[in-house]
Design an enzyme around this catalytic site. Structure first.
Site, PDB file in Angstrom:
ATOM      1  N   HIS A 453       4.346  -2.265  -1.081  1.00  0.00           N
ATOM      2  CA  HIS A 453       3.303  -3.112  -1.665  1.00  0.00           C
ATOM      3  C   HIS A 453       3.578  -4.585  -1.367  1.00  0.00           C
ATOM      4  O   HIS A 453       2.693  -5.320  -0.923  1.00  0.00           O
ATOM      5  CB  HIS A 453       3.233  -2.880  -3.173  1.00  0.00           C
ATOM      6  CG  HIS A 453       2.251  -3.775  -3.874  1.00  0.00           C
ATOM      7  ND1 HIS A 453       1.013  -3.353  -4.277  1.00  0.00           N
ATOM      8  CD2 HIS A 453       2.342  -5.081  -4.236  1.00  0.00           C
ATOM      9  CE1 HIS A 453       0.372  -4.366  -4.846  1.00  0.00           C
ATOM     10  NE2 HIS A 453       1.168  -5.427  -4.847  1.00  0.00           N
ATOM     11  N   GLU A 454       4.807  -5.018  -1.609  1.00  0.00           N
ATOM     12  CA  GLU A 454       5.123  -6.438  -1.396  1.00  0.00           C
ATOM     13  C   GLU A 454       5.054  -6.807   0.078  1.00  0.00           C
ATOM     14  O   GLU A 454       4.497  -7.847   0.437  1.00  0.00           O
ATOM     15  CB  GLU A 454       6.508  -6.757  -1.974  1.00  0.00           C
ATOM     16  CG  GLU A 454       6.615  -6.569  -3.468  1.00  0.00           C
ATOM     17  CD  GLU A 454       5.508  -7.277  -4.239  1.00  0.00           C
ATOM     18  OE1 GLU A 454       4.995  -8.310  -3.767  1.00  0.00           O
ATOM     19  OE2 GLU A 454       5.137  -6.789  -5.315  1.00  0.00           O
ATOM     20  N   HIS A 457       1.634  -7.561   1.363  1.00  0.00           N
ATOM     21  CA  HIS A 457       1.063  -8.903   1.207  1.00  0.00           C
ATOM     22  C   HIS A 457       1.338  -9.746   2.443  1.00  0.00           C
ATOM     23  O   HIS A 457       0.490 -10.542   2.873  1.00  0.00           O
ATOM     24  CB  HIS A 457       1.653  -9.589  -0.027  1.00  0.00           C
ATOM     25  CG  HIS A 457       1.112  -9.073  -1.324  1.00  0.00           C
ATOM     26  ND1 HIS A 457      -0.221  -9.140  -1.647  1.00  0.00           N
ATOM     27  CD2 HIS A 457       1.720  -8.491  -2.389  1.00  0.00           C
ATOM     28  CE1 HIS A 457      -0.420  -8.626  -2.849  1.00  0.00           C
ATOM     29  NE2 HIS A 457       0.748  -8.219  -3.313  1.00  0.00           N
TER      30      HIS A 457
END
Length: 672
Positions: A453-454, A457
């Site tokens: 998820h990170e 970004h």
């Protein structure tokens, strides 16, 4: 990623949203006539218009290209098309006379060239005013997106500031609630229209503040001269990109570049210790040998100089430097896990003890997953030219010296994680935290869903709007959090999964069973009894996480439409494979490149569709349209604009797709 949605709601700020809240602009007669003329050649032409600021933002063909094949340089082809159809955007030749190319990204897989051009005024850049032209391999113009402000010369008085850079920085300190011991001081300004000025100030930013003049488009007929600069907060939680009115000192925008989201490891696609056997407290990790991909990491994961032989025996290399940062200094400790001359990164773990007892194992897992995402996504087009994260770009284009700083068990927070994405050529930073939802605490470094998820970004911020502009996912109807959730689901999917089964993100960190909802209100699923969202469900959702979760659900439904049709292949490195999951990620990644700055969900949808017309013979165009339409993202969906969270569902598909069953091939008029 962040759990505190109230905090996230105010992480980004754009005064233009409130200023334009009651504004209602219409399409001019000249714009309407130009669009009608283009529709003669492109009957299904889709036009995205933002009535809050009066800008026509996108022209797309739902099942193909906007123009026929052509030969020559993609930039010349694209600019020629825009000049011929400038009235459709309300632009004049003068508006197109002063622009600069910020990025030019070519994808070998799709053959698409994504061109990013910035509007300028008397040598001063216009903030986030991008003209994006997507040109196919055959020279056809696939789509055009514009945030150029029409008749700019009449919308702004001039380029002479009343306030200096130091006064602007002082105003930002007050805006952020920071009390300064001494007033900021401007050092000598550089020559040129931008007046680049370093501002000396103590107690505000951990990085130097370099301010420059820019023009902020507000709405049709209105623009402001502003100072633009970044403030990296001392707690490392935020890296704000700010614009301050150079006449009044008003803070207009504040966008956060920090997105608040042999190795013995939990290997892909294992999501966490509870997603494999044996279950904790047993050690379910496995020893993975030589995992580096020869294309993405040709000299292995511990190289930086492009010569055979590892430069590092610690978890550091060309793509990432992973280390523990328990004291939140932002710097690696004096002693780091050492894998030895044989690079055997095999460290013990005891899940019944505190995370501080197994730091080397946690750092290794974090290092492994960062490299895996780098290598896999390289295949789908997140490469050097697209702004990926590498020290050495091996002469393949782009800007280097921007490997990920992956900080394990970071002491700067709890129950969270985040990712700082600066422009191409500057090092990003991933901060992973401890989760104290149970005793012993759980370590986010062992939850691959959160790691992906990170990192997601970083992928989305570098791809949407081009690698030089990382402020393109700060509008209210932006999909950034959803892009990251979708990538988490993709990287941890298994052949035994089904669409209806519910998937949560972050269940391990939250001490939930694998069937838990994770960090979102609902699990992702194609079953309406598990997930009830449609496009219009963003109304009332928290920004950005609630809004993003709805976007991820839409992508998950499209993903399963392709997997149900073409099957699943666990080989994620095969980006040109025929399986549905491989196809979806190929369309999705190129789709992000095709997507304009500050996008609505419909513009991301169009970017993905545009990619699908250029790949796999266009056979999935109608299948994707049917999946999007079922979710409410049909051709008649109304976004309401990039700042809106009140869109209108649309369930229609293009005429060319109406009579086709989901398994049918591409419509006959698809331009490839």
């Amino acid at each position: 990623m962040a759990v505190n949605s109230q905090h996230d709601e105010h992480r980004n700020f754009d005064a233009r949203d409130a200023y334009n809240a009651q504004a209602k602009f219409g399409v001019s007669r000249a714009q309407s006539a130009s669009q009608t003329a283009l529709r003669q050649a492109v009957p299904g032409l889709l036009v995205e218009f933002d009535e809050s600021n009066g800008l026509v933002r996108s022209l797309t063909n739902p099942v193909g290209a906007l123009s026929g094949p052509s030969s020559g340089d993609p930039l010349a082809i694209g600019l020629d098309f825009v000049q011929k159809h400038r009235d459709a955007f309300g632009l004049s030749l003068n508006d197109l006379a002063n622009l600069e190319v910020t990025d030019r990204v070519f994808s070998k897989l799709s053959g698409i060239t994504n061109l990013y051009l910035r509007q300028t005024f008397k040598g001063v850049p216009v903030y986030n005013a991008q003209l994006q032209i997507n040109v196919g391999r055959d020279g056809s113009v696939l789509s055009v997106h514009s945030d150029f402000l029409p008749s700019l010369e009449s919308a702004i008085a001039g380029t002479t500031p009343r306030l200096g850079a130091a006064e602007a920085v002082a105003g930002v300190a007050k805006h952020l609630g920071v009390r300064l011991a001494t007033a900021p001081q401007s050092l000598k300004a550089a020559e040129g229209a931008r007046q680049l000025t370093r501002v000396a100030v103590e107690g505000l930013s951990s990085e130097p503040i370099d301010a420059e003049l820019a023009v902020l488009p507000v709405r049709v007929g209105e623009a402001r001269l502003v100072w633009r600069f970044q403030v990296h907060t001392l707690d490392s939680d935020h890296a704000y990109d700010l614009t301050v009115d150079a006449q009044t000192g008003k803070v207009w925008t504040r966008f956060d570049w920090v997105a608040a989201d042999s190795y013995r490891v939990y290997p892909m696609p294992v999501e966490s210790p509870i997603h494999t056997t044996p279950l904790p407290p047993a050690d379910g990790r496995v020893l993975v040998n030589n995992p580096a991909n020869a294309t993405a990491s040709p000299y292995g994961w511990h190289d930086t100089n492009g010569v055979a032989g590892a430069e590092y025996t610690i978890p550091r290399g060309n793509n990432v430097h992973a280390y523990v940062d328990a004291s939140n200094t932002g710097q690696p400790p004096a002693t780091q896990p050492n894998c030895g001359a044989t690079l055997n990164c095999d460290f013990p773990i005891n899940l019944t003890a505190a995370p501080s007892t197994y730091v080397p194992a946690a750092v290794t897992n974090l290092f492994y997953w960062n490299n895996i995402i780098h290598d896999v996504h390289y295949q789908y087009g997140f490469d050097e030219r697209s702004g990926n994260f590498q020290v050495n770009n091996y002469g393949r284009g782009g800007v280097g010296n921007d490997d990920v700083r992956a900080e394990a068990q970071d002491g700067g927070g709890r129950n969270n994680a985040n990712f700082l994405t600066p422009p191409d050529g500057q090092r990003p930073r991933m901060q992973m935290y401890i989760w104290n939802t149970v005793t012993p605490n759980r370590d986010g470094d062992l939850d691959a869903g959160i790691i992906v998820h990170e990192y997601g970004h970083g992928i989305s911020n570098r791809l949407v709007g081009g690698p030089s502009n990382v402020s393109c996912l700060s509008n209210r109807q932006q999909p950034g959090e959803g892009i990251s959730d979708f990538l988490s689901l993709f990287y941890t999917a298994r052949a035994t999964d089904t669409g209806p089964q519910g998937r949560g993100v972050g269940t391990y960190a939250l001490n939930q069973p694998t069937t838990g909802v994770g960090i979102r209100p609902q699990r992702y699923s194609t079953s309406p009894s598990v997930n009830t969202w449609t496009y219009a469900s963003i109304n009332g959702q928290a920004v950005p996480h609630g809004v993003g979760a709805v976007f991820a659900q839409g992508m998950w439904e499209a993903y399963w439409a392709l997997v149900d049709a073409h099957g699943f292949d666990a080989n994620l490195y095969n980006a040109t494979g025929n399986a549905g999951n491989q196809r979806m990620m190929l369309y999705f990644t190129q789709g992000l490149k095709n997507t304009p700055c500050s996008p609505t969900f419909t513009q991301v949808r169009d970017g993905i569709i545009t990619a699908a017309t250029a790949l796999h013979g266009g056979v999935d165009v109608c299948r994707l349209w049917q999946a999007f339409a079922a979710f409410g993202l049909g051709t008649n969906a109304v976004s309401g604009g990039s700042g809106s969270t009140a869109p209108t569902n649309g369930f229609a598909v293009p005429t060319a797709c109406v009579s086709l069953a989901p398994s049918s091939a591409a419509p006959a008029d698809v331009t490839l």
